[in-house]
Structure formats: C-alpha cells, structure tokens
Design an enzyme around this catalytic site. Sequence first.
Site, PDB file in Angstrom:
ATOM      1  CB  ILE A   1     -39.402 -29.436 -25.898  1.00 33.68           C
ATOM      2  CG1 ILE A   1     -40.488 -29.650 -24.431  1.00 33.68           C
ATOM      3  CG2 ILE A   1     -39.416 -27.966 -26.654  1.00 33.68           C
ATOM      4  CD1 ILE A   1     -40.480 -29.108 -23.622  1.00 33.68           C
ATOM      5  CD  GLU A   2     -34.849 -28.659 -28.881  1.00 42.07           C
ATOM      6  OE1 GLU A   2     -34.659 -28.329 -30.000  1.00 42.07           O
ATOM      7  OE2 GLU A   2     -34.618 -27.733 -27.764  1.00 42.07           O
TER       8      GLU A   2
END
Length: 184
Positions: free
Chosen positions: A25-26
Amino acid sequence: MSAPKIFYLMTMKVSEILISKLKEIEGFSLKAYKCPAGVWTIGWGTTKGVHSGMVITYAEAEKLLKKDLSIFEFYVNKLGIAKTQGQFDALVDFTYNLGTTALGSSTLLKKIKAGVNSSTLDSDFQNVPISMISESRSECDKLPREKKYEYIIKYQFSRWNKSKGRILGGLVKRREWEGKRFFE
C-alpha cells in the site's frame, strides 16, 4: 516521592500479513517525497524526522518501518481492544496511516468498544449505507447482531477515505482491507 510509573505489557505484534500489505500500500522510496497529504515521507511511509532532500538505504528503511510499527503496536496494545490478530493488524495499520489521535477520537473506536451487545446497535446499523450491505433491506431485520456489528465497523473504517477533503482511491482500498482484516 514521585508518582509510580505505569508500564503496558505489549502482548501482540503485527503479522507478516500486515507488513506485506503495508509495504504494498505505502510503496517504497529511498528519497524523501511529499505524499498526497503534503507530508514529507520516505521508505514505506515513515514521516517522523523526514525532510526535503533526505536519502536512506534499504536497511535504514527496514529499521524505520520496525521502529514506526512498534509505536503503533504499543498504542493498540494499550487500548486493550484487539482480541484477534486480524483486529490488531487492522488497528495498527489504521494508526500507522492516520495517527493515534485519529483512532483515539474516532467513532470507529467508540463502536469497537461498544461491541456487538451495544444498546445502539440497531440504530447504528441504520446509518450504514445500503451500498455496503449485501443483503436486501427487507432481510436486514433478520440479520444476527454479529453481522450488523461487522457492517457498522466496516462502515466506520470506510469513512476515513479522504485527504484534504478529497476521496483518494488508495485510502478507499486501504480502509476496505482494514475492515476485512478486522474480521479475519
């Protein structure tokens, strides 16, 4: 005489499931950049102490991630509300992304603490958008309390999908993952 110090025993740690998802996600950058919220970020979402022009190594990024996660593990453990690994992972990810103040003052936390036996469960369930419910409205009255609670909590996660007033697709997906993980 000084006041006694209170120490909270950390009882849970994040799972590899969360670490893998968080990295996905990051995203990853060895060079500092401004995220959509305008905050200087590096590695896998580290923000503390990050400034323009900062560059780190992969090993430093791993250390920063572990250090950051330990702060949020401590906070979620201190709350004492995570009963499963899935709940713990979801709440750590939420605080990693939004901070402890966001969770601490949220309706999400209030609803988790109230639990499945909350006296307001039925009225809270009425606030869940029909688009989030797979059953028809006529079937909703027959749903068990546990299923209503699940919809309520997933809805509360989903509400945290904006940055600077704009809905961001990445936050929508992240909140969906957290809501799902909370019930695994």
